[in-house]
Design an enzyme around this catalytic site. Structure first.
Site, PDB file in Angstrom:
ATOM      1  CD  GLU A  43       6.850   7.334   6.421  1.00  0.00           C
ATOM      2  OE1 GLU A  43       7.838   7.367   7.133  1.00  0.00           O
ATOM      3  OE2 GLU A  43       6.430   6.499   5.552  1.00  0.00           O
TER       4      GLU A  43
ATOM      5  CD  GLU B 282       1.153  -1.302   3.490  1.00  0.00           C
ATOM      6  OE1 GLU B 282       0.311  -1.293   4.397  1.00  0.00           O
ATOM      7  OE2 GLU B 282       2.013  -0.322   3.456  1.00  0.00           O
TER       8      GLU B 282
ATOM      9  CG  ASP C 160       4.209  -2.084   6.389  1.00  0.00           C
ATOM     10  OD1 ASP C 160       2.828  -1.954   6.647  1.00  0.00           O
ATOM     11  OD2 ASP C 160       4.625  -1.283   5.871  1.00  0.00           O
TER      12      ASP C 160
END
Length: 298
Positions: A131, A22, A206
């Site tokens: 999460e 990422e 995302d």
């Protein structure tokens, strides 16, 4: 950007297959990205080789969410790492700046995506490893080093990214499938009331990037796609990615018109040969320059 001009399927580059790639940025004529769960800061190697491995700039003993370059400190980065913020020097050594989520009794937390804004501030989100609904938050570090919790009640924050003049911020709450838009006060960084920019019917928004026309690009985790939205939230483009979990994107290259896409292998029971790869494709509208954190204390 005309829909009549198709974007070719992104091609894989470099040999790495990342666990959770990422936070990709175009900085100083090259890409810089993170493999979050391994704590590695990576960059493209010198030269034109697109088939070898990425270069490791630093390896932290904690998850590394994302970085931004630091003005006045060549080769240094401000990072959302572990449970807070740190500096990563050109030698790869770290200096802790702020502990934000350490010692929370409710759930184990880590930092996630982050970026600097055009005014020199640094923003980063936090999330729980599992999460947990609403456990995450968004933090802002001002140029004087002051840290403020700006938003809370987010599950998995991604972004933020900023419009061309820095007065608009986009933030994805990925698990909820929504991207929200906020006005940003230039002088203080205070946020206005949010509005829903777009909601996805499938997959999760995302990593994101904004181009020079104000178009918003987002990787769509779990759907093998990247979307481009017009400034009014209308879906303009869908780019198919040969990996199930696109995670981070940026616009870079010499002319700003190369779309770079990271992906992830984590959580896949049987990853495919391109899951975890970094991809690139050519697009029509160039991206914005990567903003720097501009600390007053340098």
């Amino acid at each position: 950007m005309s829909q009549s001009v198709p974007i070719p399927q992104p091609a894989p580059r470099w040999s790495d297959r990342l666990e959770l790639g990422e936070g990709i940025r175009w900085v100083g004529g090259t890409i810089v990205l993170v493999d979050i769960l391994t704590g590695r800061l990576l960059s493209a190697p010198e030269g034109d080789d697109r088939t070898g491995p990425l270069e490791v700039l630093a390896e932290l003993p904690v998850p590394l969410g994302a970085v931004a370059p630091v003005e006045g400190r060549p080769g240094s980065w401000i990072a959302a790492a572990g449970t807070g913020f740190c500096l990563i020097g050109a030698d790869g050594k770290t200096e802790r700046l702020a502990c934000l989520e350490e010692g929370r009794a409710r759930v184990p937390m880590r930092m996630n995506d982050a970026a600097a804004d055009p005014f020199g501030r640094f923003w980063a989100g936090s999330m729980s490893y599992d999460e947990v609904e609403g456990a995450g938050a968004l933090y802002r570090m001002d140029r004087d080093g002051t840290v403020t919790k700006v938003l809370e009640g987010i599950t998995v924050p991604n972004g933020p990214v900023f419009g061309p003049d820095g007065t608009t911020m986009f933030l994805a709450d990925s698990v909820r499938g929504v991207i929200r838009k906020y006005l940003v006060a230039p002088d203080t960084g205070e946020l206005g009331e949010p509005s829903v920019f777009t909601t996805l019917d499938s997959g999760s928004p995302d990593g994101m990037a904004v181009d020079m026309e104000g178009g918003l690009w987002t990787a769509v985790w779990g759907a093998g796609r990247v979307h481009r939205y017009l400034p009014d939230g209308t879906l303009d483009r869908v780019v198919r990615v040969p990996a199930e979990q696109p995670a981070g994107i940026c616009l870079g290259g010499a002319d700003g018109r190369t779309l770079y896409i990271t992906s992830a292998r984590v959580g896949l029971p049987t990853p495919g040969p391109l899951d975890g790869a970094v991809f690139e494709a050519r697009v029509e509208v160039p991206g914005l320059p990567t903003a720097q954190y501009r600390p007053e204390w340098v």
